[in-house]
Design an enzyme around this catalytic site. Structure first.
Site, PDB file in Angstrom:
ATOM      1  N   ASP A  15       0.850  -1.018   0.219  1.00  0.00           N
ATOM      2  CA  ASP A  15      -0.087  -0.175   0.446  1.00  0.00           C
ATOM      3  C   ASP A  15       0.839   1.114   0.468  1.00  0.00           C
ATOM      4  OD1 ASP A  15      -1.735   1.759   0.031  1.00  0.00           O
ATOM      5  OD2 ASP A  15      -1.672   1.388   2.456  1.00  0.00           O
ATOM      6  N   GLU A  76      -1.845  -0.734  -4.998  1.00  0.00           N
ATOM      7  CA  GLU A  76      -2.448  -0.515  -5.057  1.00  0.00           C
ATOM      8  C   GLU A  76      -2.425   0.722  -5.855  1.00  0.00           C
ATOM      9  OE1 GLU A  76      -6.162   1.214  -2.312  1.00  0.00           O
ATOM     10  OE2 GLU A  76      -4.266   1.937  -1.772  1.00  0.00           O
ATOM     11  N   ASP A 149      -2.826   1.254   6.679  1.00  0.00           N
ATOM     12  CA  ASP A 149      -1.947   1.093   5.786  1.00  0.00           C
ATOM     13  C   ASP A 149      -1.389  -0.254   5.880  1.00  0.00           C
ATOM     14  OD1 ASP A 149      -0.777   3.789   4.660  1.00  0.00           O
ATOM     15  OD2 ASP A 149      -0.574   4.158   6.630  1.00  0.00           O
TER      16      ASP A 149
END
Length: 170
Positions: A15, A76, A149
Site C-alpha cells: 500500500d 494499489e 496501511d
C-alpha cells in the site's frame, strides 16, 4: 497441472505512501490455503526530503524482498485524491516501489481500491474497520492488523491471490 499449482506462492502486497507504506507477505500453499509470513509498515520522517523518503522506502523494500523472496507483488492503484499534493507524493512513492519490485524481478499486478474492497468484503465501499476485520478473519490473525496501511497491504495481497484463482478458472 502447472508447476505453479504444485508449490507455494509468495505474494507481497504493498500500500504505497510517502509517510507510511504498508507491506505484507502472504503465502498460498498448494492446497490454496493462505498464511501470513510477515507484515508491517515503512515509516519515513516528514523532516526528510522527498528524495530521501523515496530512497528509504526503496531500501527497506529491498530488504523485505531479500528476506521473504516473493514471486509476485500486488500494489494499489491511485485513482483519485482530493489533495493534489498528496496524490503527487503517493504517485512518487508508487513509482519508487514499482521500480524496486521490477529491479528485483518480482512480477507486479495493480488493483483499484474498489477491486480490493470487493475482493475482501463483497462491497466496494467497505470502510477501513471492515477491511481490518476481514484480513484478521481470512488469515486467522490474533489481532487486527494496524496501522491501516498494513491492513490495506494484507488486503491487496489477498485480493491478488483471489484474482489469480479467478483468472485460472476462466
Amino acid at each position: 497441472m502447472t508447476e505453479q499449482n504444485t508449490q507455494s506462492l509468495r505474494i507481497l502486497g504493498v500500500d504505497p505512501g510517502t509517510a507510511t507504506t504498508g507491506w505484507a507477505v502472504i503465502e498460498e500453499d498448494n492446497k490454496g490455503e493462505m498464511k501470513t509470513i510477515a507484515y508491517g509498515h515503512i515509516s519515513t520522517s516528514k523532516n526528510n526530503s522527498d528524495e530521501d523518503r523515496l530512497l528509504e522506502i526503496s531500501s527497506d523494500l529491498n530488504r523485505i524482498i531479500g528476506k521473504h523472496r516473493p514471486e509476485e507483488a500486488a500494489i494499489e492503484q491511485i485513482f483519485f485524491f482530493k489533495n493534489q499534493k498528496t496524490v503527487i507524493q503517493v504517485a512518487q512513492s508508487r513509482g519508487a516501489i514499482i521500480l524496486t519490485l521490477k529491479q528485483n524481478g518480482v512480477r507486479i499486478a495493480s488493483y483499484t481500491p474498489l477491486q480490493i474492497k470487493q475482493a475482501l468484503t463483497g462491497y466496494g465501499r467497505a470502510d477501513k474497520k471492515q477491511i481490518q476485520e476481514m484480513t484478521k478473519s481470512i488469515l486467522k490473525l490474533n489481532a487486527l492488523p494496524k496501522p491501516d496501511d498494513t491492513a490495506d497491504a494484507i488486503a491487496i495481497a489477498i485480493c491478488h491471490i483471489n484474482s489469480r484463482k479467478m483468472a485460472s478458472m476462466k
